[in-house]
Design a protein around this motif. Structure first.
Motif: not given
Length: 124
Positions: A9-10, A12-14
């Motif tokens: 998730l990190w 993909n997001e950041y």
């Protein structure tokens, strides 16, 4: 949530934000990508130290900045071998003695002929 899912998730997001941050420090996209990858690895390894689990961007950003600064320090300490002078090969005592012996033999051989033959050899 599973730690691996959290990392995914990190990433993909950041990823893009951290890549731009790393590029601002390194001025090289490939190096910036390496710094971000290293930062994600370190973040995964020390995820227990994250205080604000709802907003990990400041923490991840700090890890990226630390990675970039560490990389710059490493390159400052590196010595370029191309700028270093060539080192003359070290001769052993035996090599030196043989060279001196050969030089002496050549010198003695030049001095053996009569003067009228010796002068042109020396002048040559």
């Amino acid at each position: 949530m599973d730690p691996t899912e959290t990392l995914q998730l990190w990433m993909n997001e950041y990823d893009k934000k951290l890549l731009r941050l790393a590029y601002a420090y390194t001025r090289n996209w490939v190096t910036a990508q390496d710094m971000v990858q290293n930062a994600f690895v370190k973040a995964y390894q020390s995820r227990a130290n994250l205080r604000d689990k709802n907003n990990p961007l400041p923490w991840l950003s700090r890890i990226v900045i630390n990675e970039c600064v560490s990389a710059q320090r490493r390159t400052w300490r590196e010595i370029s071998f191309s700028s270093m002078p060539e080192v003359a090969p070290v001769r052993s005592a035996e090599d030196t003695a043989m060279k001196n012996h050969d030089s002496r033999r050549v010198h003695d051989s030049i001095l053996m002929p009569p003067e009228k033959f010796r002068v042109p050899i020396i002048l040559y």
